[in-house]
Every structure is written in C-alpha cells, then in structure tokens.
Design a protein around this motif. Structure first.
Motif, PDB file in Angstrom:
ATOM      1  N   GLY A 105       0.534  -1.106  -0.372  1.00 32.35           N
ATOM      2  CA  GLY A 105       0.496  -0.139  -0.088  1.00 32.35           C
ATOM      3  C   GLY A 105       1.125   1.050   0.387  1.00 32.35           C
ATOM      4  O   GLY A 105       1.652   1.334   0.183  1.00 32.35           O
ATOM      5  N   LYS A 106       0.262   2.300  -0.080  1.00 32.02           N
ATOM      6  CA  LYS A 106       1.003   3.839   0.409  1.00 32.02           C
ATOM      7  C   LYS A 106       2.102   3.464   1.184  1.00 32.02           C
ATOM      8  O   LYS A 106       3.007   4.422   1.360  1.00 32.02           O
ATOM      9  CB  LYS A 106       0.019   4.698  -0.282  1.00 32.02           C
ATOM     10  CG  LYS A 106       0.532   6.498  -0.619  1.00 32.02           C
ATOM     11  CD  LYS A 106      -0.400   7.053  -0.529  1.00 32.02           C
ATOM     12  CE  LYS A 106      -1.738   6.859   0.666  1.00 32.02           C
ATOM     13  NZ  LYS A 106      -2.480   6.537   1.496  1.00 32.02           N
ATOM     14  N   SER A 108       1.863   1.030   4.038  1.00 32.32           N
ATOM     15  CA  SER A 108       1.847   0.176   4.596  1.00 32.32           C
ATOM     16  C   SER A 108       2.231  -1.837   3.473  1.00 32.32           C
ATOM     17  O   SER A 108       1.963  -1.139   2.737  1.00 32.32           O
ATOM     18  CB  SER A 108      -0.033  -0.532   5.101  1.00 32.32           C
ATOM     19  OG  SER A 108      -0.781  -1.279   3.823  1.00 32.32           O
ATOM     20  N   ILE A 110       1.947  -4.833   3.020  1.00 34.70           N
ATOM     21  CA  ILE A 110       0.802  -6.798   3.272  1.00 34.70           C
ATOM     22  C   ILE A 110       1.615  -7.793   3.738  1.00 34.70           C
ATOM     23  O   ILE A 110       1.618  -8.403   2.237  1.00 34.70           O
ATOM     24  CB  ILE A 110      -0.599  -6.153   3.180  1.00 34.70           C
ATOM     25  CG1 ILE A 110      -0.748  -5.094   3.298  1.00 34.70           C
ATOM     26  CG2 ILE A 110      -1.471  -7.115   2.980  1.00 34.70           C
ATOM     27  CD1 ILE A 110      -1.446  -4.306   3.875  1.00 34.70           C
ATOM     28  N   LYS A 124      -0.332  -6.310   8.793  1.00 37.07           N
ATOM     29  CA  LYS A 124      -0.371  -5.799   7.711  1.00 37.07           C
ATOM     30  C   LYS A 124       0.352  -4.617   8.630  1.00 37.07           C
ATOM     31  O   LYS A 124       0.792  -3.820   9.606  1.00 37.07           O
ATOM     32  CB  LYS A 124      -1.573  -4.151   7.748  1.00 37.07           C
ATOM     33  CG  LYS A 124      -1.717  -2.777   8.112  1.00 37.07           C
ATOM     34  CD  LYS A 124      -3.142  -2.701   7.680  1.00 37.07           C
ATOM     35  CE  LYS A 124      -2.202  -1.449   6.199  1.00 37.07           C
ATOM     36  NZ  LYS A 124      -4.104  -0.165   6.344  1.00 37.07           N
ATOM     37  N   GLU A 192      -8.491 -11.046   9.797  1.00 36.74           N
ATOM     38  CA  GLU A 192      -8.168 -12.346   8.434  1.00 36.74           C
ATOM     39  C   GLU A 192      -8.266 -11.765   7.002  1.00 36.74           C
ATOM     40  O   GLU A 192      -7.945 -10.425   6.635  1.00 36.74           O
ATOM     41  CB  GLU A 192     -10.349 -11.956   9.105  1.00 36.74           C
ATOM     42  CG  GLU A 192     -10.748 -12.912   7.603  1.00 36.74           C
ATOM     43  CD  GLU A 192     -12.087 -12.485   7.934  1.00 36.74           C
ATOM     44  OE1 GLU A 192     -13.064 -11.860   9.004  1.00 36.74           O
ATOM     45  OE2 GLU A 192     -12.599 -13.428   7.011  1.00 36.74           O
ATOM     46  N   ILE A 194      -9.066 -12.214   3.490  1.00 44.02           N
ATOM     47  CA  ILE A 194     -10.030 -11.567   2.721  1.00 44.02           C
ATOM     48  C   ILE A 194      -9.940 -12.321   1.401  1.00 44.02           C
ATOM     49  O   ILE A 194      -9.198 -12.341   0.718  1.00 44.02           O
ATOM     50  CB  ILE A 194     -10.866 -10.179   2.184  1.00 44.02           C
ATOM     51  CG1 ILE A 194     -10.934  -9.830   3.587  1.00 44.02           C
ATOM     52  CG2 ILE A 194     -12.197 -10.055   1.379  1.00 44.02           C
ATOM     53  CD1 ILE A 194     -11.388 -10.395   4.392  1.00 44.02           C
ATOM     54  N   PHE A 239     -10.146   0.718  -3.515  1.00 49.98           N
ATOM     55  CA  PHE A 239      -8.719   0.325  -3.694  1.00 49.98           C
ATOM     56  C   PHE A 239      -9.366  -0.615  -2.155  1.00 49.98           C
ATOM     57  O   PHE A 239      -8.234  -1.228  -1.631  1.00 49.98           O
ATOM     58  CB  PHE A 239      -8.256   1.089  -3.322  1.00 49.98           C
ATOM     59  CG  PHE A 239      -6.748   1.478  -4.434  1.00 49.98           C
ATOM     60  CD1 PHE A 239      -6.811   1.451  -5.712  1.00 49.98           C
ATOM     61  CD2 PHE A 239      -7.851   3.219  -5.378  1.00 49.98           C
ATOM     62  CE1 PHE A 239      -6.128   1.353  -6.953  1.00 49.98           C
ATOM     63  CE2 PHE A 239      -7.931   3.521  -6.520  1.00 49.98           C
ATOM     64  CZ  PHE A 239      -7.196   3.456  -7.628  1.00 49.98           C
ATOM     65  N   ASN A 240     -10.067  -0.484  -1.174  1.00 49.37           N
ATOM     66  CA  ASN A 240     -10.176   0.585  -0.233  1.00 49.37           C
ATOM     67  C   ASN A 240     -11.400  -0.751  -0.230  1.00 49.37           C
ATOM     68  O   ASN A 240     -11.823  -1.114   0.938  1.00 49.37           O
ATOM     69  CB  ASN A 240     -10.900   1.154   0.798  1.00 49.37           C
ATOM     70  CG  ASN A 240      -8.984   1.268   0.821  1.00 49.37           C
ATOM     71  OD1 ASN A 240      -8.004   0.876   0.498  1.00 49.37           O
ATOM     72  ND2 ASN A 240      -8.114   2.303   1.216  1.00 49.37           N
ATOM     73  N   ASP A 261      -8.765  -0.975   5.531  1.00 49.14           N
ATOM     74  CA  ASP A 261      -8.255   0.219   4.834  1.00 49.14           C
ATOM     75  C   ASP A 261      -8.722   1.128   6.596  1.00 49.14           C
ATOM     76  O   ASP A 261      -9.319   2.627   5.236  1.00 49.14           O
ATOM     77  CB  ASP A 261      -7.872   0.655   3.855  1.00 49.14           C
ATOM     78  CG  ASP A 261      -6.524   1.246   4.500  1.00 49.14           C
ATOM     79  OD1 ASP A 261      -5.959   1.732   4.742  1.00 49.14           O
ATOM     80  OD2 ASP A 261      -6.357   2.115   3.225  1.00 49.14           O
ATOM     81  N   ARG A 359      -3.825  10.101   2.505  1.00 47.82           N
ATOM     82  CA  ARG A 359      -4.792   9.522   1.686  1.00 47.82           C
ATOM     83  C   ARG A 359      -6.150  10.024   0.633  1.00 47.82           C
ATOM     84  O   ARG A 359      -6.028   9.421  -0.136  1.00 47.82           O
ATOM     85  CB  ARG A 359      -5.348   8.579   2.824  1.00 47.82           C
ATOM     86  CG  ARG A 359      -4.455   7.587   3.556  1.00 47.82           C
ATOM     87  CD  ARG A 359      -5.050   6.859   5.108  1.00 47.82           C
ATOM     88  NE  ARG A 359      -4.445   6.441   5.296  1.00 47.82           N
ATOM     89  CZ  ARG A 359      -4.155   5.289   5.689  1.00 47.82           C
ATOM     90  NH1 ARG A 359      -5.137   4.683   4.394  1.00 47.82           N
ATOM     91  NH2 ARG A 359      -3.334   3.651   5.597  1.00 47.82           N
ATOM     92  N   ASP A 391      -4.674   5.610  -2.895  1.00 50.28           N
ATOM     93  CA  ASP A 391      -4.214   4.524  -2.927  1.00 50.28           C
ATOM     94  C   ASP A 391      -2.635   3.860  -3.909  1.00 50.28           C
ATOM     95  O   ASP A 391      -2.570   2.977  -3.930  1.00 50.28           O
ATOM     96  CB  ASP A 391      -5.424   3.172  -2.720  1.00 50.28           C
ATOM     97  CG  ASP A 391      -5.461   3.216  -1.174  1.00 50.28           C
ATOM     98  OD1 ASP A 391      -5.280   1.946  -0.468  1.00 50.28           O
ATOM     99  OD2 ASP A 391      -5.719   3.879  -0.528  1.00 50.28           O
TER     100      ASP A 391
HETATM  101  P1  ADP Z   1      -2.643   0.315   2.709  1.00 49.50           P
HETATM  102  O1  ADP Z   1      -3.236   1.644   3.839  1.00 49.50           O
HETATM  103  O2  ADP Z   1      -1.651   0.674   2.714  1.00 49.50           O
HETATM  104  O3  ADP Z   1      -3.887   1.382   1.385  1.00 49.50           O
HETATM  105  P2  ADP Z   1      -4.448  -1.309   2.630  1.00 49.50           P
HETATM  106  O4  ADP Z   1      -5.066  -1.622   4.357  1.00 49.50           O
HETATM  107  O5  ADP Z   1      -5.736  -0.942   2.091  1.00 49.50           O
HETATM  108  O6  ADP Z   1      -3.187  -1.102   2.959  1.00 49.50           O
HETATM  109  O7  ADP Z   1      -3.914  -2.617   1.384  1.00 49.50           O
HETATM  110  C1  ADP Z   1      -3.122  -2.818   1.044  1.00 49.50           C
HETATM  111  C2  ADP Z   1      -3.938  -3.715  -0.257  1.00 49.50           C
HETATM  112  O8  ADP Z   1      -3.392  -5.074   0.585  1.00 49.50           O
HETATM  113  C3  ADP Z   1      -5.552  -3.495   0.027  1.00 49.50           C
HETATM  114  O9  ADP Z   1      -5.530  -2.972  -1.337  1.00 49.50           O
HETATM  115  C4  ADP Z   1      -5.418  -5.322  -0.318  1.00 49.50           C
HETATM  116  O10 ADP Z   1      -5.583  -5.770  -2.247  1.00 49.50           O
HETATM  117  C5  ADP Z   1      -4.714  -5.935  -0.048  1.00 49.50           C
HETATM  118  N1  ADP Z   1      -4.720  -6.234   1.218  1.00 49.50           N
HETATM  119  C6  ADP Z   1      -5.150  -5.720   3.142  1.00 49.50           C
HETATM  120  N2  ADP Z   1      -5.379  -6.307   3.540  1.00 49.50           N
HETATM  121  C7  ADP Z   1      -6.411  -7.472   3.506  1.00 49.50           C
HETATM  122  C8  ADP Z   1      -7.010  -8.671   3.370  1.00 49.50           C
HETATM  123  N3  ADP Z   1      -7.423  -8.626   5.016  1.00 49.50           N
HETATM  124  N4  ADP Z   1      -7.383  -9.256   2.623  1.00 49.50           N
HETATM  125  C9  ADP Z   1      -6.858  -9.798   1.732  1.00 49.50           C
HETATM  126  N5  ADP Z   1      -5.933  -8.338   1.300  1.00 49.50           N
HETATM  127  C10 ADP Z   1      -5.808  -7.661   2.069  1.00 49.50           C
END
Ligand code: ADP
Ligand code: MG
Length: 412
Positions: A105-106, A108, A110, A124, A192, A194, A239-240, A261, A359, A391
């Motif tokens: 992510g921008k 984070s 994952i 994350k 979890e 997803i 994205f979220n 997010d 964001r 994002d």
């Molecule tokens: P950021 O704050 O950096 O945007 P996100 O929480 O949006 O971080 O996560 C970045 C990407 O990681 C998401 O766009 C998604 O594709 C993937 N992702 C994040 N959390 C999950 C999750 N719980 N299950 C599956 N994919 C996830």
C-alpha cells in the motif's frame, strides 16, 4: 522497505533486551542516550556487554547511531521495530510463519502469514512517512510540509495500527463486513485474509446477470449505516473495497464485498464530517460511472413497504438528509475505550490530519478520463495512475511481489 527477517533467528534474548530497551527509551527521547539504554536493558549485567550488543544491533541496522548537538545515542529503525513486533506475534502464537508479501500500500506492506494450525492470515505493517512529502503539499488546513519534518513516523505508524485495530474490532463486533482483527502490536496488525480482489479490478462482465444496482446500493448503504453508527471511513474507494471471490460462481446472485483500511476513519461529529462523507460517496459514484458505465436511476419503486428495501429512492446519499438519526455511537465508544487515554489527543489530532489528507487527497483529484485497463494483480505498483486516487500511490522502494512460495519460518 523489505521485511528482512534473516537475522532474527540468531538474535539472543540479550539482543532483544537491548532492542526493547532502546524502544522503551524512544517513548520520550527522539535519540535515546546510550546510558539510558544501559538502564532500560534490565537483563544486561555489564556495560561492556551492553556496548557490544548495541554495536551488533547497529550493524544489523536494527538501531542506528545518531549524534546530536548534546549527546550521542541511538534510534530504533523500522527494521528493529519489525523484529520486535514479529517476536511478540510469535511469542503470543498469533503467527507461526511469514509468507509472501502480496500488497504494497501507500503506507503499508501486507504479508500472508500462517498460524500454528495452518490458517492463513494477513499481517499489515504500517509504514507511515515513506511516501514523498509532495503528497501533502496541497493540504488544506492541516499539516504543512514543514510540520511534517521531524515527525516521528514510527510512533505514528504504531498509532495508525492501533487505531485500525480498534476500528476493525468495534465494526466487526457490530456486524459490519470488515476483516476480523486478531492482534495488534506496535505497527503490526494481524487480521483475517479476505478471499477476494480489490474492486478496482471489477468490470461489467464480472457481473454476468447480477445486478450492478445491487452492489452500488449496498456500497452506499454501507456508508450510510457506518455514519448512522457514528463513523466515516474517509478513504472509501475501489482500492479499499474487496469484492468477494465468488464472481465466477453462477449460483450466487450478488457480489459481496468487504471494506478494509480504516486508520483514518473519523467521527461524524468531526467538523468536516460532511465533506468527507461526500467525498466517500463521490468516489463510489465516480468509479461506477467511469469503469462500470453505471449511473443510478432511482424512483419510488426502489423502496419496499418498509421504506428501505433495495435502497434509496435517491441516486446517492446526502449527509443531512440521510443520516439524521443515529442508531449507535461507535465513535463515542471508541473514545471511551481508553485508546485516547493512552495516546494524547494532540497526537490523535496530528494523526488524523495527516492520514485523512494524505490518503484522501488523491481520491479527490480523480481527473483522468482515459480508460486504462488496470492489471488484475492487486499488488502491482500504480505508478502511472498515481494521480488518480490515494491508494494508487506507489512506494519508492521498488518492491517486487514475490511468488507465493513456502512460508518462511523465522524462528526455529
Ligand atoms: P494501505 O493503507 O497501505 O492502503 P490497505 O489496508 O488498503 O493498505 O491494504 C493494501 C492492499 O492489500 C489492499 O488493497 C488489498 O489488496 C490488500 N489487503 C489488505 N488487507 C487485506 C486483507 N485483510 N485480506 C486480503 N487482502 C488485503
Ligand atoms: Mg488502502
């Protein structure tokens, strides 16, 4: 910033003790003076031993030496904080091994992680501050570029992870479709996994004979329900929002979704609540219009006898009209949970300004008219699209996603 765990298995209890000492010292010292590290590393018997450990930790880039005008000292690095977080996750049996990175992510990284019983989860790691200061250059009324110089990003990353955990916990408990959170320590949140893909990859043909109206309405209902419960997401966009992996199953007649997010979410009593509410609504409206060629067309027939049914008689929600009555006060419950007591309100304020602007700002200037086809890969870097939405912002550390090979056990 790569999560580099190769040395973790070689670190001794003493090493971790000194690392923790440095971390403790960081709570009120930007640069932790060496004598304070001795004092806070309770396990260490001699100063000479501590010195050797300090220099080993510095060689591994877990702490870094800094000189300032008055004294020499050390700072914990992101890598040091990664090690401390991982150690806590391992010690508490939250994770057993770490797999591939699958999202950058921008702000984070994952990772897929496994539990001892073989379940896959998501870790994350919040990494605030790594994006360019350019992104904040236009901020309306919060932080100016200069205010961000010298910001303690690691501290704010911890706060962001803590906030996200709190938001997810209360929302999950209250039946919202968000990932179940399991644990938070420092900047690391385990939740979890997803089974789905980001909505940015959704196209008309994915719907088959399913209704676009239904998904659109459900997404808008989510915003309204969230607001009636006291909260606004503030980065609600394609994205979220994860679309559940059932697009290919013909017997399922709706596309379910999960919202992720959350660290920048705010109370609907926030002074700019209406603005952020509208921005969230507009992001969905815009995505449906541009990518799915869908424009809502509502009339009375959209309501069932109860007045709700499929959704709104209006094409999209409006703050004052649609959230007049609250059904819950999750925002107040969060405040009462002790979170704000642990973290002084000024910091929360600073955080809030930083997060919702950095964001959300990009989402607002979604100017592109071109129909670029995004790749299906959800961890691709969106360099070309970086003007479109918050994002899209890519990190500058050149991450490549790794193949989904065997998880790596980081401590034997
Ligand atoms: P950021 O704050 O950096 O945007 P996100 O929480 O949006 O971080 O996560 C970045 C990407 O990681 C998401 O766009 C998604 O594709 C993937 N992702 C994040 N959390 C999950 C999750 N719980 N299950 C599956 N994919 C996830
Ligand atoms: Mg995101």
């Amino acid at each position: 910033m790569k999560l580099e765990t190769s040395h973790m298995r070689y670190l001794t209890a003493e090493d971790f003790n000194v690392l923790e000492g440095t971390e403790r010292g960081s709570a009120n010292h930007e640069i932790v003076p060496t004598p304070l590290i001795y004092k806070l590393s309770t396990m260490m018997k001699s100063q000479g031993g501590t010195n050797r450990t300090i220099s080993d930790l510095a060689k591994l880039n877990l702490i870094t030496k800094v000189r300032n005008a008055k004294y020499d000292g050390y700072k914990l690095t992101y890598k040091g904080m990664d090690y401390l977080a991982l150690r806590t996750l391992l010690a508490n049996d939250i994770i057993y091994s770490i797999g591939a990175i699958f999202g950058v992510g921008k702000e984070s990284d994952i990772y897929k992680v496994s539990t001892i019983t073989g379940e896959t989860r998501v870790m994350k790691l919040h990494r605030l501050g790594r994006t360019s200061f350019q992104t904040v250059k236009n901020n309306r009324d919060y932080l100016k570029k200069n205010d961000l110089m010298g910001t303690n990003w690691m501290y704010l990353s911890k706060i962001a992870a803590g906030k996200e955990y709190e938001f997810l916990s209360i929302l999950y408990e209250n039946g919202f479709n968000v990932p179940q959170p399991f644990f938070v320590t420092r900047h690391a949140l385990v939740m979890e996994l997803i089974d789905g893909f980001p909505m940015k990859n959704l196209r008309r043909h994915n719907f088959k004979n399913r209704s676009l109206d239904k998904l659109y309405t459900d997404l808008m209902n989510f915003i309204v329900k969230l607001a009636k419960n006291g909260l606004i997401h503030c980065d609600y966009n394609e994205f979220n929002i994860m679309i559940k992996n059932n697009v290919d199953k013909d017997d399922i007649d709706e596309l379910g979704f999960i919202v992720i997010d959350f660290p920048q979410a705010i109370s609907i009593d926030h002074k700019d609540a209406e603005y952020y509410f509208k921005r969230d609504v507009d992001c969905i409206k815009r995505f449906f219009k541009k990518k799915l060629k869908y424009v809502p067309n509502r009339d009375e027939s959209w309501l069932d006898e109860s007045g709700f049914g499929e959704g709104y008689k209006y094409p999209y929600p409006i703050f004052h009209r649609d959230i007049k009555e609250r059904v819950n006060d999750l925002d107040a419950q969060l405040n009462a949970s002790g979170f704000n007591k642990k973290h002084p309100s000024e910091v929360n304020k600073e955080m809030e300004g930083y997060l919702i602007n950095l964001r959300g700002e990009k989402a607002e200037i979604y100017t592109s008219d071109d129909e670029e086809d995004y790749s299906d890969s959800d961890y691709e870097q969106h360099t070309d699209d970086s003007e479109e939405s918050s994002d899209y912002y890519s990190s500058d550390d050149g991450y490549e996603s790794e193949s989904d090979d065997e998880n790596e056990r980081i401590i034997e």
